[in-house]
Write a protein that holds these residues in place. Structure first.
Motif, PDB file in Angstrom:
ATOM      1  N   LYS A   1       0.836  -1.208   0.000  1.00 57.57           N
ATOM      2  CA  LYS A   1       0.000   0.000   0.000  1.00 57.57           C
ATOM      3  C   LYS A   1       0.866   1.250   0.000  1.00 57.57           C
ATOM      4  O   LYS A   1       1.792   1.376   0.793  1.00 57.57           O
ATOM      5  CB  LYS A   1      -0.844   0.025   1.269  1.00 57.57           C
ATOM      6  CG  LYS A   1      -2.171  -0.660   1.159  1.00 57.57           C
ATOM      7  CD  LYS A   1      -3.001  -0.217   2.352  1.00 57.57           C
ATOM      8  CE  LYS A   1      -4.228  -1.031   2.545  1.00 57.57           C
ATOM      9  NZ  LYS A   1      -4.908  -0.635   3.788  1.00 57.57           N
ATOM     10  N   LYS A   2       0.526   2.186  -0.875  1.00 60.33           N
ATOM     11  CA  LYS A   2       1.285   3.435  -0.948  1.00 60.33           C
ATOM     12  C   LYS A   2       0.805   4.403   0.141  1.00 60.33           C
ATOM     13  O   LYS A   2      -0.355   4.343   0.562  1.00 60.33           O
ATOM     14  CB  LYS A   2       1.112   4.059  -2.321  1.00 60.33           C
ATOM     15  CG  LYS A   2       1.725   3.203  -3.424  1.00 60.33           C
ATOM     16  CD  LYS A   2       1.766   3.949  -4.732  1.00 60.33           C
ATOM     17  CE  LYS A   2       2.702   3.317  -5.732  1.00 60.33           C
ATOM     18  NZ  LYS A   2       2.290   2.011  -6.213  1.00 60.33           N
TER      19      LYS A   2
ATOM     20  N   CYS B   1      -2.309   4.850  -6.975  1.00 61.55           N
ATOM     21  CA  CYS B   1      -2.062   3.870  -5.902  1.00 61.55           C
ATOM     22  C   CYS B   1      -2.194   2.433  -6.408  1.00 61.55           C
ATOM     23  O   CYS B   1      -1.626   1.510  -5.827  1.00 61.55           O
ATOM     24  CB  CYS B   1      -3.004   4.121  -4.722  1.00 61.55           C
ATOM     25  SG  CYS B   1      -2.598   5.653  -3.875  1.00 61.55           S
TER      26      CYS B   1
ATOM     27  N   LYS C   1      -6.413   7.192  -6.833  1.00 58.18           N
ATOM     28  CA  LYS C   1      -6.695   5.751  -6.845  1.00 58.18           C
ATOM     29  C   LYS C   1      -5.880   5.059  -7.941  1.00 58.18           C
ATOM     30  O   LYS C   1      -5.223   4.034  -7.700  1.00 58.18           O
ATOM     31  CB  LYS C   1      -8.197   5.536  -7.081  1.00 58.18           C
ATOM     32  CG  LYS C   1      -8.675   4.102  -7.008  1.00 58.18           C
ATOM     33  CD  LYS C   1     -10.201   4.084  -7.118  1.00 58.18           C
ATOM     34  CE  LYS C   1     -10.816   2.766  -6.712  1.00 58.18           C
ATOM     35  NZ  LYS C   1     -10.562   1.694  -7.645  1.00 58.18           N
TER      36      LYS C   1
ATOM     37  N   ALA D   1      -4.779   2.725   0.260  1.00 59.48           N
ATOM     38  CA  ALA D   1      -3.533   3.444   0.527  1.00 59.48           C
ATOM     39  C   ALA D   1      -3.493   3.775   2.008  1.00 59.48           C
ATOM     40  O   ALA D   1      -4.499   3.632   2.711  1.00 59.48           O
ATOM     41  CB  ALA D   1      -3.489   4.734  -0.294  1.00 59.48           C
TER      42      ALA D   1
ATOM     43  N   VAL E   1      -0.021   8.249   1.113  1.00 61.39           N
ATOM     44  CA  VAL E   1      -0.387   9.491   0.438  1.00 61.39           C
ATOM     45  C   VAL E   1      -0.382  10.651   1.437  1.00 61.39           C
ATOM     46  O   VAL E   1      -1.087  10.613   2.447  1.00 61.39           O
ATOM     47  CB  VAL E   1      -1.802   9.366  -0.190  1.00 61.39           C
ATOM     48  CG1 VAL E   1      -2.178  10.650  -0.924  1.00 61.39           C
ATOM     49  CG2 VAL E   1      -1.879   8.162  -1.126  1.00 61.39           C
TER      50      VAL E   1
END
Ligand code: GRF
Length: 203
Positions: free
Chosen positions: A3-4, A188, A185, A31, A6
Motif C-alpha cells: 500500500k502506498k 495507488c 486511486k 492506501a 499518500v
C-alpha cells in the motif's frame, strides 16, 4: 499488495484533501494516509486532518531563509512518514525544481480549468473573463512549469450565461472532488504510465 502512503500539501479550505482522505479511510482507495503540510497557519485543512487522526504540520515559509530551505523541511517530514505520493490539494505556492526532482512523477495537482487554458491563479475568473463556453478541471503531475505537467484526468463543465464566480467555481469543485480521488486511486493501483507528456491509464 504493497500500500502506498499518500500525503497532502495544502494552503486553505481543504475540501479536495478531505474527499481524498475520506476515500482512503473508507477503503475505496487502498492506501495509507500520510501527513498534511500547510504553509498557512489558519488553513481549515489542518483541522480536517485532526478529524482524520492524521498528523499535520504548519511550516511557515517565513521561518526559512529561502524556498529550498522551506521545502527541505517539508521533504524531511514527507520522508519521515514514508510518503509515496504527494497530493497538492490547493497548495498555493510554486514548488521549486529541488522539490520536484525529489518527487518526480509523484506529485499530483488539481487545477480548476482545462489546462493548458487558464494556468496560474483565479482560473475560474479567467474563464469567465475570456468568455469560454466550456471550462472544467484537470489533474496532472507537477513538473517544473506552472501547471504544465502531464495530464491525468480532465473533466469539462459548461459555462452558463448567468454564471458568476461562485456558481461556476462550485460546479467545477464538484468535478474536482470526483477526478482527484480517481487520479489518486489510479496512482495507488500502479495504473498510471507516463511517457513524455502523455499519461496512459492501464486497464
Ligand atoms: C481548488 O479549486 C483547487 O482546484 C485549487 O485550489 C482550490 C482548493 O480548494 N488548486 P480546497 O482547498 O481543496 O477546498
Amino acid at each position: 499488495m504493497f500500500k502506498k502512503t499518500v500525503s497532502f500539501i495544502v494552503s486553505g479550505r481543504g475540501s479536495n484533501f478531505q474527499t481524498v482522505a475520506e476515500k482512503i479511510k473508507s477503503g475505496y482507495i487502498k492506501a495509507n494516509l500520510g501527513i498534511v503540510i500547510s504553509d498557512k497557519a489558519e488553513a481549515r485543512a489542518l483541522t480536517i486532518a485532526g478529524d482524520f487522526g492524521m498528523d499535520s504540520y504548519f511550516i511557515n515559509p517565513r521561518d526559512f531563509p529561502g524556498r529550498e530551505a522551506h521545502e527541505s523541511e517539508m521533504i524531511r517530514l514527507l520522508e519521515k512518514y514514508k510518503t509515496d505520493l504527494v497530493v497538492a490539494a490547493g497548495y498555493m505556492r510554486i514548488l521549486t525544481a529541488f522539490f520536484i526532482r525529489k518527487y518526480r512523477n509523484r506529485i499530483i495537482n488539481i487545477h480548476p480549468a482545462l489546462l493548458p487554458s487558464f494556468p496560474g491563479v483565479h482560473s475560474q475568473q479567467q474563464a469567465l473573463d475570456y468568455g469560454v463556453k466550456i471550462t472544467g478541471c484537470t489533474t496532472h503531475f507537477i513538473d517544473e512549469g506552472t501547471d504544465t505537467g502531464p495530464i491525468i484526468i480532465q473533466s469539462p463543465i459548461s459555462v452558463m450565461d448567468d454564471d458568476g464566480i461562485e456558481s461556476l467555481s462550485s460546479r467545477i469543485l464538484k468535478e474536482e472532488h470526483r477526478i482527484l480521488p480517481e487520479s489518486v486511486k489510479l496512482f495507488c493501483e500502479g495504473r498510471l504510465r507516463i511517457n513524455g507528456r502523455k499519461v496512459y491509464i492501464d486497464k
